[in-house]
Motif scaffolding. Structure first.
Motif, PDB file in Angstrom:
ATOM      1  N   ALA A 162       0.804  -1.220   0.000  1.00  0.00           N
ATOM      2  CA  ALA A 162       0.000   0.000   0.000  1.00  0.00           C
ATOM      3  C   ALA A 162       0.838   1.272   0.000  1.00  0.00           C
ATOM      4  N   LYS A 163       1.919   1.293   0.781  1.00  0.00           N
ATOM      5  CA  LYS A 163       2.691   2.522   0.878  1.00  0.00           C
ATOM      6  C   LYS A 163       3.322   2.900  -0.458  1.00  0.00           C
ATOM      7  N   THR A 164       3.890   1.928  -1.154  1.00  0.00           N
ATOM      8  CA  THR A 164       4.493   2.210  -2.459  1.00  0.00           C
ATOM      9  C   THR A 164       3.427   2.650  -3.458  1.00  0.00           C
ATOM     10  N   ALA A 165       2.275   1.985  -3.415  1.00  0.00           N
ATOM     11  CA  ALA A 165       1.198   2.330  -4.351  1.00  0.00           C
ATOM     12  C   ALA A 165       0.660   3.733  -4.107  1.00  0.00           C
ATOM     13  N   SER A 166       0.772   4.219  -2.892  1.00  0.00           N
ATOM     14  CA  SER A 166       0.205   5.535  -2.555  1.00  0.00           C
ATOM     15  C   SER A 166       1.133   6.689  -2.907  1.00  0.00           C
TER      16      SER A 166
END
Length: 376
Positions: free
Chosen positions: A251-255
């Motif tokens: 999630a963090k990379t995608a955000s």
């Protein structure tokens, strides 16, 4: 003795774990391989961050967007902070517009709206060039729904509507356009004017807000007339566009794409909001369903946290008082699966949006912020 010693060790371990969790949060390391820590731990910092809000009331304008100013009872949010709170009927909305107009216009200039009796013979092309109170909505469909409810609430034969695909002076009756809603959903912009009241409402479809920076720059520089009020928001389309990244890297990379766009916006929004009431609406929680596996509640909370951290300037407001209503709505859809396509009060089949039973309340929150002068 041994039992007592074991208990002391267990207590010490818990204290150390909690402290490490808090430290990790503030050093932005609660994310491991793109995954958030368990809810038990990630909620602790949020509670700590809320403590100052108990002692410091939000500014007058943003008070209506703060969840701490509402008591959520059943399907309704009841305002509990200082100041008035109304359900805005069509008559109250138009009365608000007149008051805003009379307090913002230059009294030295001739008022183009002073001869109200003659407005029945005025065409839309005549009115569209007049100065007026301009409310602008900018963003994705979650923002558009609030725009739609506002237009629906003030609908009358005096309301004219057009979309980007129309020729410049081709305006339609608002009831005709409401019936065509499905055909015009993703047009670049929707424009609404009132023939007899100084009111313009614009919705700009811009799911990634990539056009908002240039608009803000133009408004700030005076190259284009700035709206009197700006409500904007986005997130869901960023999640949909980065699904593969989310599943592969977390999630963090995608955000990061979303975070970077908000970083571009932040200084412009803060400057613009110095003189124009500006609100960023946090993304509603949507229904828990396999088709929303990427747009899940934890992922939405992550995006909302990014917005809070990035856009928390001194002048613009962040809107989180609608979030509890979205949770209530989703719980109701789970218990009583209702879908009324005609009124759209309940649209439980549409698992990525909230029904108008709640959007109507969102609109009242927004209009109370615009129209009420809250005493200090």
């Amino acid at each position: 003795m041994a039992t007592s010693w074991y208990r002391r060790c267990a207590l010490l371990s818990i204290i150390v774990c909690v402290n490490l969790t808090l430290i990790a949060y503030y050093t932005n390391s609660l994310f491991f391989n793109g995954t958030r820590m368990p809810l038990l731990f990630q909620n602790i910092p949020n509670k700590i961050k809320e403590i100052p809000r108990l002692f410091k009331r939000p500014p007058h304008f943003s008070r209506y967007f703060d969840r701490n100013c509402y008591h959520y009872d059943g399907l309704e949010a009841r305002f509990i902070c200082d100041g008035p709170y109304f359900h805005f009927t069509k008559e109250r909305i138009l009365d608000c517009v007149w008051k805003l107009w009379n307090t913002t216009r230059d009294p030295k200039e001739i008022d183009p709206w002073q001869n109200q009796a003659a407005h029945a013979n005025v065409s839309a092309s005549d009115v569209v060039t007049r100065p007026a109170i301009h409310i602008m909505f900018f963003g994705d469909s979650h923002t558009r729904y609030i725009f739609e409810v506002l237009v629906k609430r003030i609908a009358s034969p005096d309301i004219k509507y057009r979309v980007a695909s129309f020729k410049r002076d081709q305006w339609e009756d608002v009831y005709v356009m409401m019936a065509k809603r499905r055909q015009i959903t993703h047009e670049d912009y929707h424009k609404v004017i009132h023939l007899g009241v100084p009111l313009k409402i614009t919705y700009r479809w811009n799911a990634f807000l990539e056009e908002l920076p240039s608009s803000l720059e133009s408004w700030i520089a005076g190259k284009e007339p700035r709206p009197n009020f700006l409500l904007y928001g986005t997130a869901l389309h960023f999640m949909k566009a980065t699904r593969k990244v989310y599943r592969k890297f977390g999630a963090k990379t995608a955000s990061e794409k979303y975070a970077n766009q908000l970083k571009v916006l932040a200084p412009l929004v803060d400057e613009f909001a110095k003189t124009t009431p500006t609100v960023f609406k946090l993304l509603d929680h949507i229904q828990d369903h396999p088709q929303n596996s990427v747009e899940n509640k934890d992922h939405i909370d992550l995006y909302n946290d990014i917005a809070r951290e990035t856009l928390a300037g001194d002048h613009a407001a962040l809107w989180d008082s609608a979030l509890p209503l979205s949770d209530i709505y989703n719980a109701e859809c789970k218990k009583h699966f209702r879908h009324s396509q005609k009124t759209r009060l309940w649209i439980c089949r549409d698992r990525r949006h909230i029904g108008f039973v709640m959007i109507e309340q969102y609109l009242d929150m927004y209009l109370n912020a615009i129209c009420n002068k809250v005493p200090k």
